[in-house]
Motif scaffolding. Structure first.
Motif, PDB file in Angstrom:
ATOM      1  N   VAL A 135      -1.344 -10.764  -4.486  1.00 13.09           N
ATOM      2  CA  VAL A 135      -0.514 -10.266  -5.197  1.00 13.09           C
ATOM      3  C   VAL A 135       0.719 -11.481  -5.279  1.00 13.09           C
ATOM      4  CG1 VAL A 135       1.832  -8.877  -5.682  1.00 13.09           C
ATOM      5  CG2 VAL A 135      -0.479  -7.849  -4.861  1.00 13.09           C
ATOM      6  N   GLN A 136       1.181 -11.909  -6.218  1.00 14.12           N
ATOM      7  CA  GLN A 136       1.962 -12.985  -6.256  1.00 14.12           C
ATOM      8  C   GLN A 136       3.570 -12.503  -6.629  1.00 14.12           C
ATOM      9  OE1 GLN A 136       0.864 -16.210  -5.803  1.00 14.12           O
ATOM     10  NE2 GLN A 136      -1.100 -15.201  -5.227  1.00 14.12           N
ATOM     11  N   ALA A 137       4.487 -13.591  -6.274  1.00 15.22           N
ATOM     12  CA  ALA A 137       5.809 -13.191  -6.387  1.00 15.22           C
ATOM     13  C   ALA A 137       5.961 -13.067  -8.175  1.00 15.22           C
ATOM     14  CB  ALA A 137       6.619 -14.364  -6.091  1.00 15.22           C
ATOM     15  N   GLY A 138       6.851 -12.029  -8.565  1.00 10.16           N
ATOM     16  CA  GLY A 138       6.863 -11.570 -10.118  1.00 10.16           C
ATOM     17  C   GLY A 138       6.118 -10.535 -10.486  1.00 10.16           C
ATOM     18  N   ASP A 139       5.151 -10.389  -9.777  1.00 11.52           N
ATOM     19  CA  ASP A 139       4.065  -9.196 -10.207  1.00 11.52           C
ATOM     20  C   ASP A 139       4.625  -7.953  -9.916  1.00 11.52           C
ATOM     21  OD1 ASP A 139       2.137 -11.277 -10.807  1.00 11.52           O
ATOM     22  OD2 ASP A 139       0.962 -10.782  -8.891  1.00 11.52           O
ATOM     23  N   GLY A 146       3.592   8.797  -0.301  1.00 13.19           N
ATOM     24  CA  GLY A 146       2.784   8.488   1.186  1.00 13.19           C
ATOM     25  C   GLY A 146       1.975   7.307   1.487  1.00 13.19           C
ATOM     26  N   GLU A 147       2.247   6.513   0.414  1.00 16.92           N
ATOM     27  CA  GLU A 147       1.604   5.158   0.593  1.00 16.92           C
ATOM     28  C   GLU A 147       2.566   4.086   1.294  1.00 16.92           C
ATOM     29  OE1 GLU A 147      -1.342   4.693  -3.239  1.00 16.92           O
ATOM     30  OE2 GLU A 147       0.637   3.692  -3.218  1.00 16.92           O
ATOM     31  N   ARG A 148       2.131   3.185   2.034  1.00 19.33           N
ATOM     32  CA  ARG A 148       2.975   2.130   2.856  1.00 19.33           C
ATOM     33  C   ARG A 148       3.191   1.097   1.852  1.00 19.33           C
ATOM     34  NH1 ARG A 148       3.608   1.905   7.961  1.00 19.33           N
ATOM     35  NH2 ARG A 148       2.057   3.347   8.317  1.00 19.33           N
ATOM     36  N   VAL A 149       4.448   0.604   2.035  1.00 23.67           N
ATOM     37  CA  VAL A 149       5.014  -0.553   0.916  1.00 23.67           C
ATOM     38  C   VAL A 149       4.380  -1.907   1.308  1.00 23.67           C
ATOM     39  CG1 VAL A 149       7.095  -1.557   0.301  1.00 23.67           C
ATOM     40  CG2 VAL A 149       7.216   0.791   0.727  1.00 23.67           C
ATOM     41  N   PRO A 150       3.613  -2.299   0.493  1.00 20.15           N
ATOM     42  CA  PRO A 150       2.714  -3.404   1.040  1.00 20.15           C
ATOM     43  C   PRO A 150       3.622  -4.810   0.873  1.00 20.15           C
ATOM     44  CG  PRO A 150       2.165  -2.977  -1.338  1.00 20.15           C
ATOM     45  CD  PRO A 150       3.199  -1.933  -1.003  1.00 20.15           C
ATOM     46  N   LEU A 151       4.654  -4.859   0.146  1.00 22.09           N
ATOM     47  CA  LEU A 151       5.225  -6.166  -0.198  1.00 22.09           C
ATOM     48  C   LEU A 151       6.698  -5.908  -0.412  1.00 22.09           C
ATOM     49  CD1 LEU A 151       2.615  -7.154  -2.510  1.00 22.09           C
ATOM     50  CD2 LEU A 151       3.081  -8.777  -0.489  1.00 22.09           C
ATOM     51  N   ASP A 152       7.683  -6.750  -0.128  1.00 22.11           N
ATOM     52  CA  ASP A 152       8.846  -7.074  -0.265  1.00 22.11           C
ATOM     53  C   ASP A 152       9.226  -7.083  -1.892  1.00 22.11           C
ATOM     54  OD1 ASP A 152       9.163  -7.186   2.317  1.00 22.11           O
ATOM     55  OD2 ASP A 152      10.371  -8.836   2.454  1.00 22.11           O
ATOM     56  N   GLY A 191       8.910  10.064  -4.272  1.00 20.18           N
ATOM     57  CA  GLY A 191       8.482   9.565  -5.729  1.00 20.18           C
ATOM     58  C   GLY A 191       7.785   8.438  -5.923  1.00 20.18           C
ATOM     59  N   THR A 192       7.312   8.364  -7.256  1.00 23.55           N
ATOM     60  CA  THR A 192       6.609   6.993  -7.549  1.00 23.55           C
ATOM     61  C   THR A 192       7.441   5.730  -7.711  1.00 23.55           C
ATOM     62  OG1 THR A 192       4.663   8.173  -8.143  1.00 23.55           O
ATOM     63  CG2 THR A 192       4.870   5.931  -9.002  1.00 23.55           C
ATOM     64  N   LEU A 193       7.386   4.592  -7.357  1.00 22.98           N
ATOM     65  CA  LEU A 193       8.217   3.328  -7.813  1.00 22.98           C
ATOM     66  C   LEU A 193       7.476   2.419  -8.369  1.00 22.98           C
ATOM     67  CD1 LEU A 193       9.747   3.336  -4.037  1.00 22.98           C
ATOM     68  CD2 LEU A 193      10.810   4.218  -6.090  1.00 22.98           C
ATOM     69  N   ARG A 194       8.309   1.691  -9.379  1.00 19.68           N
ATOM     70  CA  ARG A 194       7.365   0.464  -9.714  1.00 19.68           C
ATOM     71  C   ARG A 194       8.564  -0.536  -9.334  1.00 19.68           C
ATOM     72  NH1 ARG A 194       4.065   0.825 -14.302  1.00 19.68           N
ATOM     73  NH2 ARG A 194       4.799  -1.243 -15.143  1.00 19.68           N
ATOM     74  N   VAL A 195       7.615  -1.619  -8.624  1.00 24.09           N
ATOM     75  CA  VAL A 195       8.445  -2.668  -7.915  1.00 24.09           C
ATOM     76  C   VAL A 195       7.952  -3.944  -8.344  1.00 24.09           C
ATOM     77  CG1 VAL A 195       8.867  -3.703  -5.605  1.00 24.09           C
ATOM     78  CG2 VAL A 195       8.715  -1.127  -5.806  1.00 24.09           C
ATOM     79  N   ARG A 196       9.112  -5.022  -8.622  1.00 23.26           N
ATOM     80  CA  ARG A 196       8.703  -5.999  -8.835  1.00 23.26           C
ATOM     81  C   ARG A 196       8.884  -7.164  -7.635  1.00 23.26           C
ATOM     82  NH1 ARG A 196      12.834  -7.050 -11.818  1.00 23.26           N
ATOM     83  NH2 ARG A 196      14.043  -8.480 -10.235  1.00 23.26           N
ATOM     84  N   VAL A 197       7.630  -7.671  -7.232  1.00 21.43           N
ATOM     85  CA  VAL A 197       7.436  -8.269  -5.913  1.00 21.43           C
ATOM     86  C   VAL A 197       8.481  -9.736  -5.903  1.00 21.43           C
ATOM     87  CG1 VAL A 197       5.680  -9.604  -4.341  1.00 21.43           C
ATOM     88  CG2 VAL A 197       5.224  -7.383  -5.714  1.00 21.43           C
ATOM     89  N   SER A 198       8.919  -9.621  -4.623  1.00 24.27           N
ATOM     90  CA  SER A 198       9.887 -10.879  -4.686  1.00 24.27           C
ATOM     91  C   SER A 198       9.390 -12.067  -3.534  1.00 24.27           C
ATOM     92  CB  SER A 198      11.340 -10.560  -3.999  1.00 24.27           C
ATOM     93  OG  SER A 198      11.196  -9.644  -2.735  1.00 24.27           O
ATOM     94  N   LYS A 199       8.456 -11.628  -2.866  1.00 25.92           N
ATOM     95  CA  LYS A 199       7.823 -12.361  -1.939  1.00 25.92           C
ATOM     96  C   LYS A 199       6.379 -12.174  -1.763  1.00 25.92           C
ATOM     97  CE  LYS A 199      11.930 -12.401   1.040  1.00 25.92           C
ATOM     98  NZ  LYS A 199      12.513 -11.969   2.300  1.00 25.92           N
ATOM     99  N   VAL A 200       5.599 -13.377  -1.567  1.00 26.82           N
ATOM    100  CA  VAL A 200       3.896 -13.269  -1.382  1.00 26.82           C
ATOM    101  C   VAL A 200       4.068 -12.623  -0.081  1.00 26.82           C
ATOM    102  CG1 VAL A 200       3.422 -15.013  -2.745  1.00 26.82           C
ATOM    103  CG2 VAL A 200       4.027 -15.616  -0.375  1.00 26.82           C
ATOM    104  N   TYR A 201       2.752 -12.188   0.271  1.00 23.83           N
ATOM    105  CA  TYR A 201       2.422 -11.252   1.720  1.00 23.83           C
ATOM    106  C   TYR A 201       2.964 -12.030   2.689  1.00 23.83           C
ATOM    107  CZ  TYR A 201       0.047  -8.859   5.225  1.00 23.83           C
ATOM    108  OH  TYR A 201       0.015  -8.332   6.524  1.00 23.83           O
ATOM    109  N   SER A 202       2.583 -13.492   2.887  1.00 22.78           N
ATOM    110  CA  SER A 202       2.686 -14.474   4.032  1.00 22.78           C
ATOM    111  C   SER A 202       4.248 -14.620   4.285  1.00 22.78           C
ATOM    112  CB  SER A 202       2.017 -15.622   3.985  1.00 22.78           C
ATOM    113  OG  SER A 202       2.655 -16.372   2.760  1.00 22.78           O
ATOM    114  N   GLU A 203       5.090 -14.209   3.332  1.00 21.26           N
ATOM    115  CA  GLU A 203       6.465 -14.466   3.521  1.00 21.26           C
ATOM    116  C   GLU A 203       7.067 -12.986   3.573  1.00 21.26           C
ATOM    117  OE1 GLU A 203       7.988 -17.294   4.006  1.00 21.26           O
ATOM    118  OE2 GLU A 203       6.053 -18.388   4.060  1.00 21.26           O
TER     119      GLU A 203
END
Length: 634
Positions: A135-139, A146-152, A191-203
């Motif tokens: 996943v890239q920033a901006g995606d 019940g799911e774990r948040v994968p990215l900021d 609830g279900t969340l739609r999230v715009r990713v701000s950082k790639v996983y390594s950051e």
């Protein structure tokens, strides 16, 4: 129990069965000897093979070498039962040791079980499950209940509550709505969340925290470094001593070699330094895990050790002892009610994004009616002038009142003062301050109760503001109106004053205090959720943003060091005593087994106590104290 541990347990049980069969049921010495040799092959082949491989690689002196020489020597002397029993009990100790270390690691792994398995990426209108690293920033990603948040990232749609306990140790969920920030590693509870990713996983936050925890063991304490050096020289010395014990007495006293060789082999078994080599690092690892349970991340055992010796704690103010957010702390109306004063100011500040303006609107609690406002004029350096219901409403500083020739009553209180006028007449003033954190006063009191001799605050704020906060919190010293370079200068002076009276810890927000965090003996950052600068800059990160956790971390560090010292004194004391007895012929191979395996097991059991967080007094959100923790201090 892992697959490898289960396999080892099976070997041990098989060897015990063969040992009992050989001892009690097999007839004749030949059959017994054969049974013992089979038992030795089952239980000891891996130790002998490791010793041979290490010798070929130039690593001679280790516990595998000691156990191989001692047990093979016993077999050669005809002491089959003793030789096999020593190897059997050694393997039992190794299994127990492996299980203890695994349990310690599992405690931290379960605590820090924040590594995401996947991310639900929105691609071409469809949701696709992918590896978080793709996943890239901006995606845009979707996080279901019940799911774990994968990215900021930032929530673009949906409401929910987040379980942040893996990061902060707190059970209270964090409410979230559109516009809110999500932090990787938390669990979406509803609830279900739609999230715009701000950082790639390594950051991301989760990646940085995992890296911090996984590398904590690389920074060794003085105690660990001592044990490492000690073992490096200790093992060759005892091997040479055992060789001399086997050769010199028979030559000098004219006695037979067999008795002294047996004593030398017993000496070798006793000398194995497993208890020290395993229990000391395990104790520090447990202490780091215990601190993590409280939302305190410690980057290495050297910092855990330093915390125990902290004598002076220096604080930044904004974001450390205070919340870094403005709030209305005083209302001084004239001729109108407090509610009316707040509403006039909120209307004037309706379109401003300044933190002070937001604090006024929050305190008002009513949404300003924009239809009543016909004109807005922001006057730089003074404030805001509006026309509401045909009347002029002013909200600004004293200069604005003077500029408009409005007579007003000055408020001589530390903080930011907003003066309000309505229709050319003074209506009152609003005092706004940076809020002191709920647990800040408790934190200072707890630190002093924990043995900290001096508490100091360094701040760039105005003198009146800084001194008011210091007085409320009962700090020993305060220095105000400081530039970053001034903070470093004051830190140098405080370090000189502290000297031999312990370590100096600096507590900052990890964003603009990097020079001082680096200069202190221990840099502690009020990290909060997702503060990259805090995680990078400091030696210790308080993930809950609560200064009261500092004293908690100090108590954990002191408990850990007590356990380390107990293990060192116990292990060395027993070994030295039994070594002397073994050299004089008063300790048998069975005593040697206890001095090695028994001492190791006791030391490891003691080390595991470091994982248990002691019950202690902590701050409650209602302003009182409470007892918290998982297990009482032993």
């Amino acid at each position: 129990m892992t697959k490898k541990q289960k396999k080892q347990l099976g070997r041990i049980l098989s060897a015990i069965a063969i040992f009992i069969l050989s001892s009690l049921l097999l007839p004749g010495p030949g059959a017994k000897t054969a049974g013992y040799l089979v038992c030795y092959a089952v239980i000891g082949w891996d130790i002998v093979w490791k010793a041979v491989k290490n010798i070929l690689n130039g690593q001679v002196f280790d516990e595998n070498f000691l156990m191989t020489v001692a047990t093979v020597g016993a077999l050669c002397l005809g002491e089959y039962a003793e030789g096999v029993a020593v190897m059997l009990f050694y393997q039992v100790g190794e299994l127990f040791q492996s299980y203890a270390v695994s349990r310690s690691r599992r405690s931290i792994s379960s605590l820090m079980d924040i590594r995401p398995d996947y991310a639900n990426l929105v691609r071409d209108g469809k949701t696709v499950r992918v590896d978080p690293e793709e996943v890239q920033a901006g995606d845009t990603i979707v996080i279901r209940a019940g799911e774990r948040v994968p990215l900021d990232g930032v929530v673009t749609d949906g409401t929910s509550s987040l379980d942040t306990s893996a990061l902060t140790g707190e059970s209270m969920p964090r409410e979230l709505a559109a516009g809110g920030e999500v932090i990787s590693g938390c669990i979406n509870q509803s609830g279900t969340l739609r999230v715009r990713v701000s950082k790639v996983y390594s950051e991301s936050t989760v990646s940085k925290i995992l890296d911090l925890v996984e590398n904590a063991g690389s920074k060794k304490s003085k105690s660990e470094a001592f044990i490492t050096r000690f073992a490096r020289y200790y093992t060759p010395v005892v091997v040479i001593a055992a060789a001399l014990l086997a050769v010199l007495p028979p030559l000098i006293l004219g006695q037979g070699f067999s008795m002294w060789i047996e004593r030398a082999l017993t000496f070798l078994v006793i000398s194995c330094p497993c208890a020290l080599v395993i229990s000391v690092p395990l104790s520090f690892f447990g202490g780091i895990g215990g601190a993590s349970k409280c939302g305190v991340l410690i980057k290495g055992s050297n910092y855990l050790e330093a915390l125990a010796d902290t004598g002076t704690v220096v604080f930044d103010k904004t974001g450390t002892l205070t919340k870094g957010t403005f709030a209305v702390s005083g209302l001084y109306p004239e001729g109108i009610t407090e509610e009316e004063l707040l509403y006039l100011a909120a209307c004037a500040e309706k379109d401003s994004g300044h933190p002070i303006s937001r604090s006024i609107r929050t305190a008002c609690g009513r949404e300003p009616d924009g239809s009543r406002i016909t004109e807005v004029n922001e006057i730089a350096g003074h404030g805001v002038a509006i026309v509401m219901d045909g009347k002029s409403v002013l909200a600004g500083n004293a200069k604005m009142m003077e500029r408009e020739n409005i007579s007003f009553t000055p408020v001589n209180e530390p903080g930011t003062v907003i003066y309000v006028a309505n229709g050319g007449k003074y209506a009152g003033a609003i005092l706004i301050e940076d809020e002191i954190k709920d647990d800040a006063a408790f934190a200072i009191r707890d630190l002093k109760n924990s043995g900290v001799r001096k508490t100091v605050m360094l701040t760039g704020d105005a003198d009146a503001v800084g001194r008011k906060v210091a007085e409320k919190l009962k700090l020993d010293e305060v220095y105000t109106e400081l530039l970053p370079a001034d903070k470093v200068s004051h830190m140098e002076e405080l370090l000189k004053e502290t000297g031999a009276n312990g370590k100096l810890a600096f507590v900052g927000d990890g964003i603009n205090d990097a020079p001082v965090l680096a200069r202190a003996d221990i840099g502690i950052a009020m990290g909060g959720l997702g503060s990259d600068a805090a995680i990078e800059a400091a030696d210790v990160v308080i993930m809950t943003d609560e200064p009261s956790r500092i004293a908690t971390a100090m108590r954990i560090s002191r408990k850990t060091l007590r356990i380390v010292r107990q293990n060192i004194v116990f292990a060395l004391g027993v070994k030295i005593l039994v070594l002397i007895l073994g050299a004089l012929g008063f300790a048998s191979m069975w005593a040697a087994v206890f001095a090695d395996v028994g001492v190791s097991i006791i030391a490891i059991l003691n080390a595991i106590r470091a994982l248990n967080v002691p019950k202690q007094e902590e701050f409650s959100s209602c302003g009182e104290t409470k007892v918290s923790g998982t297990t009482a201090a032993a």
